[in-house]
Design a protein around this motif. Structure first.
Motif, mmCIF file in Angstrom:
data_model
loop_
_atom_site.group_PDB
_atom_site.id
_atom_site.type_symbol
_atom_site.label_atom_id
_atom_site.label_comp_id
_atom_site.label_asym_id
_atom_site.label_seq_id
_atom_site.Cartn_x
_atom_site.Cartn_y
_atom_site.Cartn_z
ATOM 1 N N GLY A 189 0.792 -1.222 0.000
ATOM 2 C CA GLY A 189 0.000 0.000 0.000
ATOM 3 C C GLY A 189 0.824 1.272 0.000
ATOM 4 N N PHE A 190 2.114 1.168 -0.317
ATOM 5 C CA PHE A 190 3.041 2.302 -0.266
ATOM 6 C C PHE A 190 2.983 3.040 -1.605
ATOM 7 C CE2 PHE A 190 7.741 3.435 0.879
ATOM 8 C CZ PHE A 190 7.370 4.761 1.043
ATOM 9 N N ALA A 191 2.189 4.115 -1.691
ATOM 10 C CA ALA A 191 1.953 4.815 -2.955
ATOM 11 C C ALA A 191 3.224 5.416 -3.535
ATOM 12 C CB ALA A 191 0.899 5.902 -2.757
ATOM 13 N N LEU A 192 4.082 5.961 -2.681
ATOM 14 C CA LEU A 192 5.305 6.585 -3.184
ATOM 15 C C LEU A 192 6.195 5.571 -3.900
ATOM 16 C CD1 LEU A 192 6.299 8.986 -0.256
ATOM 17 C CD2 LEU A 192 5.389 9.605 -2.493
ATOM 18 N N ALA A 193 6.243 4.344 -3.401
ATOM 19 C CA ALA A 193 7.063 3.319 -4.037
ATOM 20 C C ALA A 193 6.482 2.934 -5.393
ATOM 21 C CB ALA A 193 7.171 2.094 -3.136
ATOM 22 N N TRP A 194 5.158 2.838 -5.489
ATOM 23 C CA TRP A 194 4.531 2.562 -6.781
ATOM 24 C C TRP A 194 4.823 3.690 -7.776
ATOM 25 C CZ3 TRP A 194 2.973 -1.995 -8.246
ATOM 26 C CH2 TRP A 194 2.454 -2.911 -7.332
ATOM 27 N N ALA A 195 4.715 4.931 -7.306
ATOM 28 C CA ALA A 195 5.002 6.069 -8.187
ATOM 29 C C ALA A 195 6.457 6.049 -8.634
ATOM 30 C CB ALA A 195 4.679 7.380 -7.473
ATOM 31 N N GLY A 196 7.366 5.750 -7.714
ATOM 32 C CA GLY A 196 8.778 5.672 -8.070
ATOM 33 C C GLY A 196 9.046 4.587 -9.088
ATOM 34 N N LEU A 197 8.384 3.428 -8.932
ATOM 35 C CA LEU A 197 8.568 2.338 -9.883
ATOM 36 C C LEU A 197 8.060 2.736 -11.267
ATOM 37 C CD1 LEU A 197 9.401 -0.577 -10.422
ATOM 38 C CD2 LEU A 197 7.114 -1.288 -9.678
ATOM 39 N N SER A 198 6.926 3.431 -11.330
ATOM 40 C CA SER A 198 6.401 3.884 -12.614
ATOM 41 C C SER A 198 7.349 4.876 -13.273
ATOM 42 C CB SER A 198 5.022 4.523 -12.417
ATOM 43 O OG SER A 198 4.523 5.012 -13.642
ATOM 44 N N GLN A 199 7.887 5.800 -12.505
ATOM 45 C CA GLN A 199 8.791 6.799 -13.072
ATOM 46 C C GLN A 199 10.060 6.144 -13.608
ATOM 47 O OE1 GLN A 199 9.518 10.091 -10.457
ATOM 48 N NE2 GLN A 199 11.148 10.929 -11.705
ATOM 49 N N VAL A 200 10.599 5.182 -12.870
ATOM 50 C CA VAL A 200 11.799 4.483 -13.330
ATOM 51 C C VAL A 200 11.516 3.735 -14.623
ATOM 52 C CG1 VAL A 200 13.326 2.541 -12.818
ATOM 53 C CG2 VAL A 200 12.936 4.277 -11.100
ATOM 54 N N ALA A 201 10.379 3.051 -14.696
ATOM 55 C CA ALA A 201 10.046 2.298 -15.904
ATOM 56 C C ALA A 201 9.877 3.230 -17.101
ATOM 57 C CB ALA A 201 8.778 1.478 -15.672
ATOM 58 N N SER A 202 9.206 4.371 -16.894
ATOM 59 C CA SER A 202 8.977 5.309 -18.001
ATOM 60 C C SER A 202 10.274 5.893 -18.526
ATOM 61 C CB SER A 202 8.048 6.439 -17.546
ATOM 62 O OG SER A 202 6.764 5.958 -17.227
ATOM 63 N N THR A 203 11.173 6.252 -17.641
ATOM 64 C CA THR A 203 12.425 6.885 -18.059
ATOM 65 C C THR A 203 13.484 5.880 -18.483
ATOM 66 O OG1 THR A 203 13.142 6.955 -15.746
ATOM 67 C CG2 THR A 203 12.061 8.918 -16.624
ATOM 68 N N SER A 204 13.293 4.597 -18.163
ATOM 69 C CA SER A 204 14.299 3.595 -18.512
ATOM 70 C C SER A 204 14.451 3.444 -20.019
ATOM 71 C CB SER A 204 13.942 2.243 -17.891
ATOM 72 O OG SER A 204 12.738 1.729 -18.449
ATOM 73 N N VAL A 205 13.416 3.802 -20.795
ATOM 74 C CA VAL A 205 13.538 3.701 -22.251
ATOM 75 C C VAL A 205 14.555 4.694 -22.787
ATOM 76 C CG1 VAL A 205 11.213 2.799 -22.591
ATOM 77 C CG2 VAL A 205 11.575 5.272 -22.554
ATOM 78 N N MET A 206 14.773 5.783 -22.063
ATOM 79 C CA MET A 206 15.781 6.768 -22.450
ATOM 80 C C MET A 206 17.121 6.488 -21.777
ATOM 81 S SD MET A 206 15.236 9.423 -24.495
ATOM 82 C CE MET A 206 13.917 10.257 -25.344
ATOM 83 N N ILE A 207 17.084 6.229 -20.484
ATOM 84 C CA ILE A 207 18.319 6.136 -19.708
ATOM 85 C C ILE A 207 19.031 4.809 -19.920
ATOM 86 C CG2 ILE A 207 19.262 6.127 -17.369
ATOM 87 C CD1 ILE A 207 16.920 7.916 -16.555
ATOM 88 N N ALA A 208 18.259 3.725 -19.971
ATOM 89 C CA ALA A 208 18.861 2.394 -19.984
ATOM 90 C C ALA A 208 18.534 1.602 -21.245
ATOM 91 C CB ALA A 208 18.412 1.618 -18.748
ATOM 92 N N ASP A 209 17.990 2.245 -22.276
ATOM 93 C CA ASP A 209 17.626 1.552 -23.514
ATOM 94 C C ASP A 209 16.733 0.343 -23.238
ATOM 95 O OD1 ASP A 209 18.928 3.271 -25.256
ATOM 96 O OD2 ASP A 209 20.831 2.199 -25.107
ATOM 97 N N ALA A 210 15.785 0.505 -22.324
ATOM 98 C CA ALA A 210 14.873 -0.584 -21.991
ATOM 99 C C ALA A 210 13.906 -0.831 -23.141
ATOM 100 C CB ALA A 210 14.095 -0.247 -20.722
ATOM 101 N N ALA A 211 13.503 -2.082 -23.314
ATOM 102 C CA ALA A 211 12.547 -2.433 -24.360
ATOM 103 C C ALA A 211 11.200 -1.796 -24.045
ATOM 104 C CB ALA A 211 12.408 -3.950 -24.445
ATOM 105 N N PRO A 212 10.618 -1.039 -24.969
ATOM 106 C CA PRO A 212 9.376 -0.333 -24.683
ATOM 107 C C PRO A 212 8.228 -1.235 -24.248
ATOM 108 C CG PRO A 212 10.369 0.527 -26.684
ATOM 109 C CD PRO A 212 11.143 -0.695 -26.301
ATOM 110 N N ASP A 213 8.093 -2.447 -24.850
ATOM 111 C CA ASP A 213 6.950 -3.284 -24.492
ATOM 112 C C ASP A 213 6.982 -3.673 -23.020
ATOM 113 O OD1 ASP A 213 9.219 -4.800 -24.853
ATOM 114 O OD2 ASP A 213 8.196 -6.490 -25.812
#
Length: 675
Positions: A381-405
């Motif tokens: 139920g930790f909302a900040l951790a969920w938000a942090g995980l979403s932000q990392v996933a969204s920016t990983s396509v730029m920072i870490a060349d993560a696969a978009p899918d």
């Protein structure tokens, strides 16, 4: 690939951020605690009033930042004299600071000329004296306040006057003026344009110094400083202005005192803290220090078990905020605790995740993702951790060349959970904005999310930076510049805001300004790959390929060979006729793509530089199929300009726009969506 010398500017501080030197000249010009009133300088339609730090044109305020104002005041103090560059540096910067003075001074002169509507080629006010320095050349009248009529209510600020001798730039300048005036009429607060109000109390939270000897606790020192800033931000009073958290590299140097750090930040008060530990307990020592005389108005020690990080954070941040409220703004409401978690393990993991993400390298992005996932496992139920995980996933396509899918699915699900738990958190709106920017390519939605984040956390440099990046992609360069300027003001030692300011300047067609911003970013954080990447882009645009190569090589090393960096390097080598090296890079990228995802647009960039139209178009086709985020602005991407005449390219552009790239709304530019 051929080896190159690493490009670095050292561990120095940015020139535009240093305090004025306390010399006799500086005291004559700047210090306001003097017995005699300071003279008012009148020249042409302008007046400069050092006493209230105001530049006026025909009675209307012209916005001018602190250090450019000091430079103009210095030149006006003796208009018959040529001030050497060395004299200006000695007056405006302290003796014990080593910076890139050349870039810093050039920036100040440019901003003064912009405010006065002056030009380099046909100066009316500030003239460059070759090989020496600068001189004020217009007639100047020096008046005492008694010689001038009483000032009425402060007039409405107006933008700088456009240069008389630059008619080609007038339409854009006039549009910017009209836009800012409309914002003023509508009552919007245009960030950073008003002179500093005397009643406003400026306070900064310095990085907590980790004196434990354990670098594993760096995340805690950074997290405690940020949480303390958030608690101060909840003191809802207009007269208290919080300066954002600053880089530990810049502010914790051994030769920088607490008082000096406060001066550099333009703060009236600073919160200075240190973290100590033994085998079982943590101790934080905190002080509220008045910058003017260095006096500690309050100090306290906070002790907690190593396992009770959450209790330490809550007690510390609320206690500091309460002391600030009582001593500086007693009329404000008492601070309240932030919406966190009752699980201390989840909280510690969350701080570790946030600290790892701030470093921006692919390895750190993976670490951040792991820490946020572990925090969620400890407290679903930790909302900040969920938000942090979403932000990392969204920016990983730029920072870490993560696969978009993979990144898209994770970002959306994590954001959905965060919104369900705490839809009003500023961090949830940050995450929403990053998802719209990097995943959905929906710039209006990204702008709206950034504005909501700012409404809930006005002191967040990250939120203002996000707003600037999204606005830039819509083509609104005027407000984008103001948003990034506000981000730099809130957190002047946050290298990423300077790097993205360089990107925005490139998009606006000003590589000289971009170079200054990029150099500042590298100076603040020599380990920031985004800073080196935009430094390379700026140098290339200025026709300095050898230096650009060095910058790209450093960016590649620091980023783990990010595709944006290596493709830029390969394309530059190809343009210089070094095709073997460019093909070597292309071959290395092909090998990487066999075992993992690599953004296809990176291949297109090098193929175009090599004159290989067919393979470039094939790569763009693959990029559309996988929703490559680097397709943003495809229609006018300068890296692919050689394809403009190809009918197949125009068809691909239409497909990309239909997929949501919104390229049709993007102006011609040499930048990108930023990081």
């Amino acid at each position: 690939m051929a080896s190159h010398a690493w490009y670095t500017l050292g561990e120095s501080l940015p020139g535009a951020l240093q305090p004025a030197r306390k010399s006799d000249r500086c005291r004559t010009i700047r210090c306001r605690q003097t017995i005699a009133p300071m003279p008012i300088y009148r020249f042409g339609d302008f007046e400069l009033d050092p006493d209230i730090r105001q530049l006026r044109c025909s009675g209307q305020v012209v916005p001018l930042e602190r250090r450019p104002f000091d430079l103009l005041a210095l030149l006006l103090s003796d208009p018959t004299r040529t001030f050497t560059r060395q004299e200006i540096v000695a007056s405006l910067w302290p003796d014990n600071v080593i910076i890139d003075f050349e870039a810093g001074l050039n920036t100040l002169v440019r901003k003064v000329r912009q405010a006065l509507g002056d030009t380099v080629d046909e100066p009316r006010y500030v003239a460059t004296v070759p090989a020496r320095g600068y001189r004020f050349i217009a007639p100047v009248d020096s008046l005492t306040p008694a010689d001038t009529p009483p000032r009425a209510d402060p007039p409405t600020p107006v933008p700088p006057v456009p240069p008389e001798s630059a008619p080609a730039s007038r339409p854009r300048t006039r549009l910017a003026m009209v836009t800012m005036l409309l914002l003023l009429i509508a009552g919007g607060a245009v960030w950073g344009l008003w002179p500093r109000e005397a009643a406003t109390v400026h306070i900064a939270v310095l990085p907590f110094r980790n004196l434990t000897g354990d670098t594993e606790l760096d995340f805690l020192a950074a997290g405690l400083a940020e949480e303390t800033s958030l608690s101060l931000a909840r003191i809802d009073l207009a007269s208290l202005r919080l300066l954002g958290g600053v880089s530990g590299r810049a502010m914790t140097a051994p030769n920088v005192s607490t008082q000096e750090a406060g001066r550099r930040l333009g703060a009236d008060y600073v919160v200075d803290s240190s973290l100590r530990a033994d085998a079982t307990r943590l101790r934080v020592l905190s002080r509220l220090v008045r910058v003017a005389d260095g006096e500690a108005l309050w100090s306290a020690a906070f002790d907690r078990a190593r396992t009770d990080l959450l209790g330490l954070q809550r007690e510390l941040s609320i206690a500091i905020a309460e002391q600030v409220r009582q001593r500086l703004v007693p009329g404000a409401d008492a601070p309240t605790a932030s919406a966190l978690t009752a699980n201390p393990t989840a909280y510690a993991l969350y701080l570790q995740g946030r600290y790892a993400w701030s470093k921006l390298s692919p390895l750190n992005v993976r670490q951040a993702q792991e820490r946020f996932e572990a925090a969620i496992e400890a407290d679903p139920g930790f909302a900040l951790a969920w938000a942090g995980l979403s932000q990392v996933a969204s920016t990983s396509v730029m920072i870490a060349d993560a696969a978009p899918d993979i990144a898209v699915a994770q970002a959306r699900e994590a954001l959905r959970r965060a919104v369900d738990l705490s839809p009003d958190l500023a961090e949830v709106h940050y995450a929403t904005g990053y998802l719209h920017l990097f995943i959905d390519w929906d710039m209006p939605a990204a702008v709206a999310a950034a504005r909501r984040a700012i409404a809930r956390d006005p002191n967040s440099a990250t939120a203002h930076m996000l707003l600037g990046m999204a606005l830039a992609m819509t083509g609104d360069a005027v407000e984008a510049r103001m948003a990034l300027r506000r981000a730099r003001e809130l957190d002047p030692f946050f290298a990423l805001t300077w790097a993205n300011s360089a990107n925005l300047a490139l998009m606006a067609g000003d590589p000289a300004e971009a170079l200054e911003y990029a150099r500042q970013a590298v100076t603040i954080d020599p380990d920031n790959w985004v800073a080196f990447f935009h430094l390379g882009n700026s140098l290339r645009a200025l026709g300095k390929p050898a230096e650009a190569i060095d910058a790209y090589v450093s960016a590649a090393r620091l980023s783990g060979d990010n595709s944006k960096v290596v493709s830029a390097l390969g394309a530059l080598l190809a343009s210089l006729g070094r095709t073997n090296e460019a093909r070597e890079i292309l071959g290395q990228m092909t090998e990487r793509a066999r075992t993992g995802y690599l953004p296809p647009i990176a291949f297109a960039v090098i193929h175009v530089a090599l004159g290989e139209t067919g393979p470039a178009l094939d790569a763009i086709e693959r990029a559309i199929a996988v929703h490559d985020v680097h397709l943003l602005g495809l229609r006018n991407d300068p890296r692919l300009r050689a394809l403009q005449a190809e009918p197949r390219f125009q068809t691909l552009v239409q497909r990309a726009e239909a997929a949501g790239a919104n390229a049709s709304a993007t102006p011609d530019r040499s930048g990108s969506s930023g990081i």
